[in-house]
Design an enzyme around this catalytic site. Structure first.
Site, PDB file in Angstrom:
ATOM      1  N   PHE A  15       5.047  -8.108  -8.683  1.00 14.49           N
ATOM      2  CA  PHE A  15       6.338  -8.589  -8.210  1.00 14.49           C
ATOM      3  C   PHE A  15       7.046  -9.254  -9.388  1.00 14.49           C
ATOM      4  O   PHE A  15       6.403  -9.740 -10.322  1.00 14.49           O
ATOM      5  CB  PHE A  15       6.156  -9.579  -7.053  1.00 14.49           C
TER       6      PHE A  15
ATOM      7  N   LYS B  65       8.312  -6.673   9.569  1.00 19.51           N
ATOM      8  CA  LYS B  65       7.924  -6.038   8.309  1.00 19.51           C
ATOM      9  C   LYS B  65       8.957  -5.079   7.748  1.00 19.51           C
ATOM     10  O   LYS B  65       8.970  -4.787   6.568  1.00 19.51           O
ATOM     11  CB  LYS B  65       6.605  -5.259   8.488  1.00 19.51           C
TER      12      LYS B  65
ATOM     13  N   ALA C 115      -3.089  -0.257  12.170  1.00 14.59           N
ATOM     14  CA  ALA C 115      -4.523  -0.417  11.866  1.00 14.59           C
ATOM     15  C   ALA C 115      -5.121  -1.666  12.488  1.00 14.59           C
ATOM     16  O   ALA C 115      -6.343  -1.837  12.479  1.00 14.59           O
ATOM     17  CB  ALA C 115      -4.721  -0.450  10.353  1.00 14.59           C
TER      18      ALA C 115
ATOM     19  N   TRP D  82       7.173  -0.268  -8.060  1.00 12.87           N
ATOM     20  CA  TRP D  82       8.316  -0.721  -7.262  1.00 12.87           C
ATOM     21  C   TRP D  82       9.534  -0.864  -8.168  1.00 12.87           C
ATOM     22  O   TRP D  82      10.628  -0.424  -7.833  1.00 12.87           O
ATOM     23  CB  TRP D  82       7.983  -2.072  -6.605  1.00 12.87           C
TER      24      TRP D  82
ATOM     25  N   THR E 274       3.998   1.558  -0.820  1.00  9.81           N
ATOM     26  CA  THR E 274       4.755   1.582  -2.086  1.00  9.81           C
ATOM     27  C   THR E 274       3.853   2.051  -3.228  1.00  9.81           C
ATOM     28  O   THR E 274       4.214   2.940  -4.005  1.00  9.81           O
ATOM     29  CB  THR E 274       5.299   0.172  -2.381  1.00  9.81           C
TER      30      THR E 274
ATOM     31  N   PHE F  66      -2.994  -2.080   6.749  1.00 11.49           N
ATOM     32  CA  PHE F  66      -3.523  -3.414   6.485  1.00 11.49           C
ATOM     33  C   PHE F  66      -4.634  -3.372   5.436  1.00 11.49           C
ATOM     34  O   PHE F  66      -4.503  -2.664   4.431  1.00 11.49           O
ATOM     35  CB  PHE F  66      -3.937  -4.102   7.792  1.00 11.49           C
TER      36      PHE F  66
ATOM     37  N   LYS G 136       0.833  -1.218   0.000  1.00 17.45           N
ATOM     38  CA  LYS G 136       0.000   0.000   0.000  1.00 17.45           C
ATOM     39  C   LYS G 136       0.859   1.255   0.000  1.00 17.45           C
ATOM     40  O   LYS G 136       0.643   2.177  -0.769  1.00 17.45           O
ATOM     41  CB  LYS G 136      -0.884   0.056   1.234  1.00 17.45           C
TER      42      LYS G 136
ATOM     43  N   ARG H 280       1.737   7.566   6.881  1.00 17.84           N
ATOM     44  CA  ARG H 280       2.074   7.531   8.291  1.00 17.84           C
ATOM     45  C   ARG H 280       3.579   7.431   8.487  1.00 17.84           C
ATOM     46  O   ARG H 280       4.310   6.968   7.608  1.00 17.84           O
ATOM     47  CB  ARG H 280       1.403   6.316   8.945  1.00 17.84           C
TER      48      ARG H 280
HETATM   49  N1  LIG Z   1       6.189  -4.910  -6.267  1.00 17.46           N
HETATM   50  C1  LIG Z   1       7.027  -5.214  -5.260  1.00 17.46           C
HETATM   51  N2  LIG Z   1       8.083  -6.031  -5.479  1.00 17.46           N
HETATM   52  C2  LIG Z   1       8.942  -6.335  -4.476  1.00 17.46           C
HETATM   53  N3  LIG Z   1       8.809  -5.895  -3.189  1.00 17.46           N
HETATM   54  C3  LIG Z   1       7.764  -5.061  -2.947  1.00 17.46           C
HETATM   55  C4  LIG Z   1       6.829  -4.687  -3.941  1.00 17.46           C
HETATM   56  N4  LIG Z   1       5.901  -3.859  -3.363  1.00 17.46           N
HETATM   57  C5  LIG Z   1       6.248  -3.735  -2.072  1.00 17.46           C
HETATM   58  N5  LIG Z   1       7.365  -4.448  -1.820  1.00 17.46           N
HETATM   59  C6  LIG Z   1       8.027  -4.585  -0.519  1.00 17.46           C
HETATM   60  O1  LIG Z   1       7.083  -5.212   0.342  1.00 17.46           O
HETATM   61  C7  LIG Z   1       7.158  -4.643   1.661  1.00 17.46           C
HETATM   62  C8  LIG Z   1       5.782  -4.082   2.033  1.00 17.46           C
HETATM   63  O2  LIG Z   1       5.526  -2.956   1.222  1.00 17.46           O
HETATM   64  P1  LIG Z   1       4.686  -1.758   1.850  1.00 17.46           P
HETATM   65  O3  LIG Z   1       4.471  -0.758   0.772  1.00 17.46           O
HETATM   66  O4  LIG Z   1       5.307  -1.312   3.118  1.00 17.46           O
HETATM   67  O5  LIG Z   1       3.315  -2.510   2.159  1.00 17.46           O
HETATM   68  P2  LIG Z   1       2.117  -2.067   3.156  1.00 17.46           P
HETATM   69  O6  LIG Z   1       2.143  -0.575   3.259  1.00 17.46           O
HETATM   70  O7  LIG Z   1       0.897  -2.607   2.491  1.00 17.46           O
HETATM   71  O8  LIG Z   1       2.440  -2.754   4.442  1.00 17.46           O
HETATM   72  C9  LIG Z   1       8.255  -3.574   1.596  1.00 17.46           C
HETATM   73  O9  LIG Z   1       9.470  -4.153   2.038  1.00 17.46           O
HETATM   74  C10 LIG Z   1       8.365  -3.256   0.122  1.00 17.46           C
HETATM   75  O10 LIG Z   1       9.650  -2.810  -0.227  1.00 17.46           O
HETATM   76  O1  LIG Z   2      -0.931  -0.597  10.286  1.00 16.70           O
HETATM   77  C1  LIG Z   2      -0.369  -1.196   9.353  1.00 16.70           C
HETATM   78  O2  LIG Z   2       0.079  -0.539   8.261  1.00 16.70           O
HETATM   79  P1  LIG Z   2       0.719  -1.251   6.965  1.00 16.70           P
HETATM   80  O3  LIG Z   2      -0.351  -2.138   6.391  1.00 16.70           O
HETATM   81  O4  LIG Z   2       1.069  -0.103   6.026  1.00 16.70           O
HETATM   82  O5  LIG Z   2       1.908  -2.029   7.439  1.00 16.70           O
HETATM   83 MG   LIG Z   3       2.374   0.737   4.817  1.00 17.84          MG
END
Ligand SMILES: Nc1ncnc2c1ncn2[C@@H]1O[C@H](COP(=O)(O)OP(=O)(O)O)[C@@H](O)[C@H]1O
Ligand SMILES: O=COP(=O)(O)O
Ligand SMILES: [Mg+2]
Length: 557
Positions: free
Chosen positions: A382, A105, A274, A410, A73, A302, A71, A94
């Site tokens: 991915f 994470k 969340a 990404w 990203t 989430f 999300k 955030r």
């Molecule tokens: N398309 C992608 N390919 C590889 N890794 C990714 C991709 N999108 C996100 N990631 C990795 O996955 C993890 C979660 O991404 P993030 O944006 O923090 O997700 P969320 O905000 O939904 O928790 C991070 O380490 C990010 O670098």
């Molecule tokens: O509260 C959780 O946030 P992410 O889903 O961005 O990790």
């Molecule tokens: Mg996030």
């Protein structure tokens, strides 16, 4: 691509923060720089008259794997893509918590070529907002115990009914339940207490739901810290705590301006999770973004059953915000995990497993429609995803009449999000979204909880423990029943049982007890076994983080 997030971030050329501010029409005099690449923004930049006609896009997701589905990203990537098609867009997200940074994470500054910078500064101490929140929270705890010890407990507080804990921004299971005041009469009153993680602090929630410093002070003053021997609530203002608490928040109330890799504006403020809290950045930051940019892309933690629902029912109602579209991030890996594929095998192409995991996606699409909003599915691609697997998802969306775009931000930055940006631009201008919250704050507590559980989780019913039923009676007696609900539950299932993957049905949501945020303005039904102080995993990310003599940090992601 073989560069890590941190290596990409370090290799990116940042612009002076004054240039980023200028993109939002903010003069140099109006920003408070924290070094060359970060600045705090004064609240006077919020102008509700300028918010008219601006577009607010919420980014949520399907039920995630432990790694998260992108999300943050995708929010950053979409912002880059919108700017590439000529739209003045800002992303509002955030602040990362050190819990996930050192835990499982990792950071929350995006990933690949869709990141906010300076990534290591943002992921570690940043501008000190979390520290201020922690100090304000723990000052109240200290004043409370001092009142009982040194001020003869004139407020008649029952030490066994104190609900206010301490917080720390760390995954520290050993501090969940503790005994304080040991060592004899000079050490205070012996009683049980504990720590929650800072992301779950009511001070964090109050910051995120306040409109300005005086509103924050009032919210902090209304915090209920416990009850008297006659079950009367005791509030922070009775301990004369909220003035000093708010003084600690003098700078934290201002949102933080940073930049994306492609030099677009990003505003970061607040960091509630969340699953255990309301999961959205602040109303202040969102309104500041809407005052300064034409489109604001913002994320909630989430999936749609947690951050999405709380953003829409809680933050939007309190803030008078109306989203124009919702981007629903889906990944091939998460869909396969909902088909029961083990995490070790999620990279292996398996279109059938993707198809078997689609019910989870369908439920989240249905959830967004429950709010009369237009969903756009963003397949966060991915490198291991096959074309066949992606076609399974796009065919499903077309069958449901839902816009879908493949997001490759990404890997490619804004260039990889142009398709998504065009879909969002079209969606926000169709006028098909008529945001309608799920419930009215004035409904009875049980009706609010059951509406969310049935409509958004897909539950058959809700059960309450004896303790939870007693607490509902107390809330009705002291007038907290008109507050919205912020359900704490696992992020790994639509239900409150992390083992019920995909689209479970016929299940019961079990509310074991309630926490309250009477100052911030919501009550917290706690479902299942969720904890408000997470624990570190057996292989903490912290073990791979290091720094060399020149101050170069490695291992942060
Ligand atoms: N398309 C992608 N390919 C590889 N890794 C990714 C991709 N999108 C996100 N990631 C990795 O996955 C993890 C979660 O991404 P993030 O944006 O923090 O997700 P969320 O905000 O939904 O928790 C991070 O380490 C990010 O670098
Ligand atoms: O509260 C959780 O946030 P992410 O889903 O961005 O990790
Ligand atoms: Mg996030």
């Amino acid at each position: 691509m073989n560069l890590s997030d941190l290596e990409i971030a370090k290799a990116s050329k940042m612009r002076p923060i004054q240039e980023i501010a200028a993109k939002l029409g903010i003069s140099e005099e109006d920003i408070r720089p924290y070094g060359k690449y970060v600045a705090k923004l004064p609240l006077k930049l919020i102008d509700e008259s300028k918010m008219k006609g601006k577009k607010l896009i919420l980014v949520t997701a399907i039920t995630p794997t432990t790694a998260g589905e992108g999300k943050t990203t995708a929010s950053i990537g979409l912002t880059e893509g919108l700017n590439k098609i000529g739209i003045n867009a800002a992303v509002v997200i955030r602040e990362p918590s050190l819990g996930p940074v050192f835990g499982m994470k990792g950071g929350a500054a995006g990933g690949g070529y869709a990141q906010v910078l300076p990534m290591e500064y943002i992921n570690l101490h940043f501008t000190g907002d979390f520290a201020a929140i922690e100090k304000a929270h723990n000052l109240l705890a200290a004043l409370l115990d001092n009142h009982i010890h040194s001020q003869k407990n004139t407020l008649n507080i029952d030490p066994r009914k104190i609900t206010w804990k301490r917080v720390m921004d760390m995954n520290e299971r050993a501090l969940r339940d503790i005994v304080i005041g040991l060592g004899g009469p000079a050490q205070g009153v012996v009683r049980e207490s504990g720590f929650d993680i800072t992301a779950a602090s009511e001070v964090m929630a109050a910051l995120c739901l306040s409109k300005d410093l005086m509103d924050l002070k009032e919210k902090l003053g209304n915090i209920i810290v416990g009850y008297t021997f006659q079950d009367e609530p005791v509030r922070a203002h009775q301990l004369k705590a909220n003035g000093a608490m708010t003084a600690l928040m003098k700078h934290a109330i201002m949102p933080n301006l940073v930049q994306t890799i492609e030099g677009n504006p990003a505003i970061i403020h607040g960091g509630p999770f969340a699953n255990i809290a309301q999961g959205s950045n602040s109303i202040i930051a969102t309104k500041m973004g809407l005052s300064l940019a034409d489109y604001v892309v913002t994320e909630a933690g989430f999936a749609s059953d947690l951050g999405g629902e709380k953003f829409l029912d809680l933050k939007c109602q309190y803030g008078g915000l109306k989203p124009d579209a919702v981007v629903l991030v889906a990944t091939i890996r998460a869909l396969k995990s909902h088909a029961g594929i083990a995490s070790a095998n999620l990279k292996e192409p398996n279109p059938k497993a993707v198809a078997d995991g689609l019910p989870n996606l369908e439920k989240h699409i249905e959830n967004i429609r429950h709010f009369m909003l237009v969903p756009i599915v963003a397949i966060n691609k991915f490198s291991t995803d096959s074309e066949d697997e992606i076609t399974v998802v796009t065919d499903c969306c077309k069958k449901l009449g839902v816009e879908v775009a493949v997001c490759e931000a990404w890997e490619k930055g804004g260039e990889g999000a142009i398709e998504l940006a065009k879909a969002v631009k079209q969606a926000v201008n169709t006028g098909k979204s008529h945001f309608t919250p799920l419930y009215d704050f004035n409904w009875p507590i049980e009706q609010k909880i059951e509406t969310i559980a049935r409509k958004i989780y897909g539950a058959a019913e809700v059960e309450y423990s004896v303790k939870a039923k007693q607490q509902i009676k107390l809330f009705n007696k002291i007038g907290l029943d008109k507050l919205p609900v912020c359900i704490a539950k696992t992020q790994y299932s639509l239900s409150d049982d992390p083992l019920l993957i995909n689209r479970p049905s016929g299940f019961t949501v079990k509310i074991r007890e309630f926490d309250i945020a009477a100052g911030a303005g919501f009550i917290i039904p706690i479902a299942g076994t969720i904890m408000r102080m997470p624990g570190l995993p057996s292989k903490p990310a912290a073990e791979n983080i290091d720094i060399d003599a020149d101050g170069n940090i490695s291992g942060l992601f």
